[in-house]
Scaffold this active site. Structure first.
Site, PDB file in Angstrom:
ATOM      1  N   HIS A 126      -2.522 -10.427   3.225  1.00  0.00           N
ATOM      2  CA  HIS A 126      -3.963 -10.500   3.465  1.00  0.00           C
ATOM      3  C   HIS A 126      -4.251 -11.323   4.715  1.00  0.00           C
ATOM      4  CE1 HIS A 126      -4.981  -9.629  -1.040  1.00  0.00           C
ATOM      5  NE2 HIS A 126      -4.812  -8.535  -0.333  1.00  0.00           N
ATOM      6  N   ARG A 177      -0.939  -2.536  -6.352  1.00  0.00           N
ATOM      7  CA  ARG A 177      -1.177  -3.705  -5.500  1.00  0.00           C
ATOM      8  C   ARG A 177      -2.037  -4.734  -6.245  1.00  0.00           C
ATOM      9  NH1 ARG A 177      -0.681  -5.208  -0.301  1.00  0.00           N
ATOM     10  NH2 ARG A 177      -2.374  -6.333   0.752  1.00  0.00           N
ATOM     11  N   ARG A 203       0.851  -1.191   0.000  1.00  0.00           N
ATOM     12  CA  ARG A 203       0.000   0.000   0.000  1.00  0.00           C
ATOM     13  C   ARG A 203       0.885   1.239   0.000  1.00  0.00           C
ATOM     14  NH1 ARG A 203      -2.010  -3.759   3.516  1.00  0.00           N
ATOM     15  NH2 ARG A 203      -4.090  -4.588   3.006  1.00  0.00           N
ATOM     16  N   LYS A 244      -2.874  -1.499   8.293  1.00  0.00           N
ATOM     17  CA  LYS A 244      -4.253  -1.980   8.192  1.00  0.00           C
ATOM     18  C   LYS A 244      -4.432  -3.277   8.987  1.00  0.00           C
ATOM     19  CE  LYS A 244      -7.913  -3.089   4.880  1.00  0.00           C
ATOM     20  NZ  LYS A 244      -8.300  -3.161   3.456  1.00  0.00           N
ATOM     21  N   HIS A 253      -3.018   2.253  -5.408  1.00  0.00           N
ATOM     22  CA  HIS A 253      -3.524   0.920  -5.060  1.00  0.00           C
ATOM     23  C   HIS A 253      -3.650   0.021  -6.284  1.00  0.00           C
ATOM     24  CE1 HIS A 253      -4.804  -1.266  -1.516  1.00  0.00           C
ATOM     25  NE2 HIS A 253      -5.734  -1.873  -2.243  1.00  0.00           N
ATOM     26  N   TYR A 291      -8.593 -11.342  -6.623  1.00  0.00           N
ATOM     27  CA  TYR A 291      -7.754 -11.437  -7.811  1.00  0.00           C
ATOM     28  C   TYR A 291      -8.110 -12.617  -8.710  1.00  0.00           C
ATOM     29  CZ  TYR A 291      -5.224  -8.122  -5.017  1.00  0.00           C
ATOM     30  OH  TYR A 291      -4.907  -7.039  -4.248  1.00  0.00           O
TER      31      TYR A 291
END
Length: 634
Positions: free
Chosen positions: A491, A468, A360, A388, A465, A500
């Site tokens: 994640h 990413r 990020r 995050k 972003h 994805y």
């Protein structure tokens, strides 16, 4: 400069307004010693200057009343000792503005005795009038690219007014002895939160909430949520409560908590609709308010009725796209082709790291100077903190990315000194991370100036972003297993990675078996001790490295540092001290040993001494390697 300040009756301070303290004032005076206590700050005598042959502007404090003089000196001094300002910032960027402020404050002697007797908004109005009257008011224009791909000009605050605001807040904070949670503006750094250091990201400002009961309960709510969710999510919760406060101020100015009912919620729904928010933002504001009211009722922070206030139909539906917003290959190629046209080399490096690592933008901006580690195989890893997910992550990186980071490390140390913490520090303050806005602006300017379009001919609009999403999509398309992509991107759950692609069930049993013995052996058959054992002993990282990075040698890897340049030992790995290998190459070594023995026998029979000598060394090293690898595999 001329012009006296007309007296303006200050507004009655609120109950939380900080008062001037003689004890605090005396402590300020005692802290200012030597150079910092002088009424003239000579740039050539400043202890920060060192031997640099550069010119600076004098700062003159004469003529100020004692209290105002001490407060302004102390605020400047604090900026110095916290390393937010250096010599160049003080005596070149700020000195002229501070001298303007001093002249301005000399005319305020009959108005106040201390800076904090007026609120910053009142000071701003008075200072603006003074600067305009003396023809020294100046606003800088800058340009941004909007989402509609249009250039838009913005006007920055006058630098003198901005500098005064910074000094005012420093003085105000010094007099304010309250607990950080009791203040109307929280500094999350003082609350020991591990967060990004981007501009304005470390403050939570509750002052826009106008109702005392709502402001106090909002503080309790945000304090509670900070322990559970990310600071960015808490920041939006606060934004939603500000919207609710504005609504109450306009339509229900006298409402109290016990009067919050379904009728008021319906009115708020209509208010939100009139503000032209997107359906997604509208939905998030309502979700935040519902969460706030339910928790306040449960914890008895507010006297709210127990009747149901929200229903499912209240929340607008919106189609949240689950398709990754990756950068098309044609767009990526065009950006890469023109990247050197960006004037700032630092922006070029930031883009190349982003498009390679998929982090990020806040994580990139907050990278530490010592963010890369090397394992005993000679491969490099990037370590950074995910705000995050509130965890540190380590990922393998290519040697090309390593070179880019090492180049940035060198440039940063040359400019800011050896003690700088951030890899990408702010141009003005080395203790702060570089902001993202100038980076985004420069990439979008590059796109506009070079007419970089997507396959439909539409001008591309860049957002960090997208990098990413591009990395995640590329890894999936190249067959990297689902859980490996999940770990690489950090994640928290497989669901996040499923954005994805949909991945079939896969197994890595063979890869895991190979890495159960992750000892690294050199040409002498010695086990190479790691300088970063936390990386070498991490099985997941080795599997991740294997899947993400291609190995440079068919029977091992090279630990030669990149900065030493290309390898001078052509086809001589098994006699080179930089060679590294592991158990997974056992069979290759056995095959090569048999081949080497035959070559050696032939060379000895024909009396090829040099050839025999080289192959004997290869044979001896292979036997040592096999000895060590097989002894640990039994």
């Amino acid at each position: 400069m001329s012009g006296n300040i007309n007296y303006i009756q200050p507004t009655q301070p609120s109950s939380s307004q900080i008062k001037w303290s003689r004890i605090k004032y005396v402590e300020m005076q005692e802290e200012l010693k030597g150079y910092w206590a002088d009424d003239t700050w000579n740039p050539n005598e400043n202890p920060l200057k060192g031997s640099n042959d550069i010119r600076g502007v004098y700062i003159y404090f004469e003529g100020l009343p004692n209290i105002l003089k001490t407060e302004i000196k102390y605020a400047c001094y604090q900026k110095i000792i916290t390393k937010e300002w250096g010599w160049v910032t003080l005596h070149q960027a700020k000195a002229t503005k501070i001298n303007y402020l001093i002249k301005f404050l000399q005319n305020c002697e009959n108005l106040v005795s201390s800076i904090i007797e007026l609120e910053v908004k009142q000071w701003s109005e008075l200072l603006t009038s003074y600067l305009i009257r003396n023809q020294i008011f100046s606003q800088r224009e800058y340009e941004m690219i909007t989402k509609e791909k249009k250039r838009k000009k913005y006007t920055a605050k006058d630098e003198t007014i901005y500098t005064f605001g910074v000094l005012y807040q420093t003085i105000f904070d010094y007099y304010d002895d309250r607990d950080e949670y009791d203040k109307d503006i929280w500094d999350l750094r003082k609350l020991n939160f591990h967060l990004d250091n981007l501009v304005d990201k470390n403050k939570f400002d509750f002052t826009p909430i106008k109702q005392d009961w709502l402001r106090n309960s909002s503080k309790k709510f945000i304090k509670y949520k900070l322990a559970l969710v990310s600071t960015s999510l808490c920041r939006f919760r606060l934004y939603a409560l500000v919207q609710f406060s504005d609504f109450i101020e306009q339509q229900y100015s006298s409402v109290v908590p016990c009067q919050i009912n379904r009728h008021l919620v319906l009115a708020f729904l209509s208010y939100l609709k009139s503000q032209n928010f997107t359906d997604q933002t509208h939905h998030k504001i309502l979700t935040s308010l519902k969460d706030f009211l339910e928790i306040c009722s449960r914890e008895k922070w507010l006297d709210i009725t127990g009747i149901q206030l929200f229903y499912q139909d209240d929340f607008p539906r919106y189609n949240r796209s689950r398709t990754p917003k990756y950068i098309p290959e044609s767009v990526m190629e065009a950006i890469n082709k023109n990247l050197e046209k960006i004037p700032e080399r630092v922006d070029q490096r930031m883009y190349l790291i982003l498009i390679s690592c998929g982090m990020r933008i806040s994580e990139l901006c907050n990278l530490s100077m010592n963010c890369i580690k090397q394992d005993s195989s000679g491969d490099f890893f990037l370590q950074y903190y995910q705000t995050k997910m509130k965890k540190e992550i380590t990922i393998p990186i290519t040697r090309e990315v390593t070179i880019i980071i090492q180049e940035q490390q060198q440039k940063t140390k040359e400019k800011y000194g050896q003690d700088v913490w951030f890899l990408f520090p702010s141009p003005r303050r080395k203790d702060r991370a570089r902001g993202k806005q100038s980076f985004i602006k420069n990439i979008n300017l590059l796109i506009v100036e070079n007419n970089i379009c997507d396959e439909n001919g539409n001008l591309w609009h860049f957002h960090p972003h997208q990098c990413r999403h591009t990395v995640g999509t590329s890894m999936i398309n190249n067959g990297v297993p689902h859980h490996i992509v999940q770990k690489y991107l950090g994640h928290d759950s497989p669901t996040m990675t499923q954005v994805y692609a949909h991945i079939y069930d896969q197994t890595l049993k063979k890869e895991i078996a190979k890495y159960h013995d992750i000892r690294v052996v050199n040409v002498a058959g010695e086990v190479v001790e790691s300088t970063n054992p936390e990386i070498d002993n991490n099985l997941d990282l080795h599997i991740l490295k294997k899947k993400v990075l291609a190995q440079s040698l068919p029977n091992g890897s090279c630990a030669r540092p990149i900065i030493l340049g290309e390898c001078p030992h052509a086809n001589a790995c098994l006699t080179c001290g930089d060679f590294r290998t592991t158990i997974e190459f056992l069979e290759q070594h056995k095959t090569q040993l048999e081949s080497t023995k035959k070559i050696l026998k032939n060379a000895e029979e024909k009396d090829w001494q040099r050839h025999a000598e080289m192959n004997k060394r290869v044979k001896d090293n292979l036997e040592k390697i096999l000895n060590t690898l097989e002894s640990g595999n039994q």
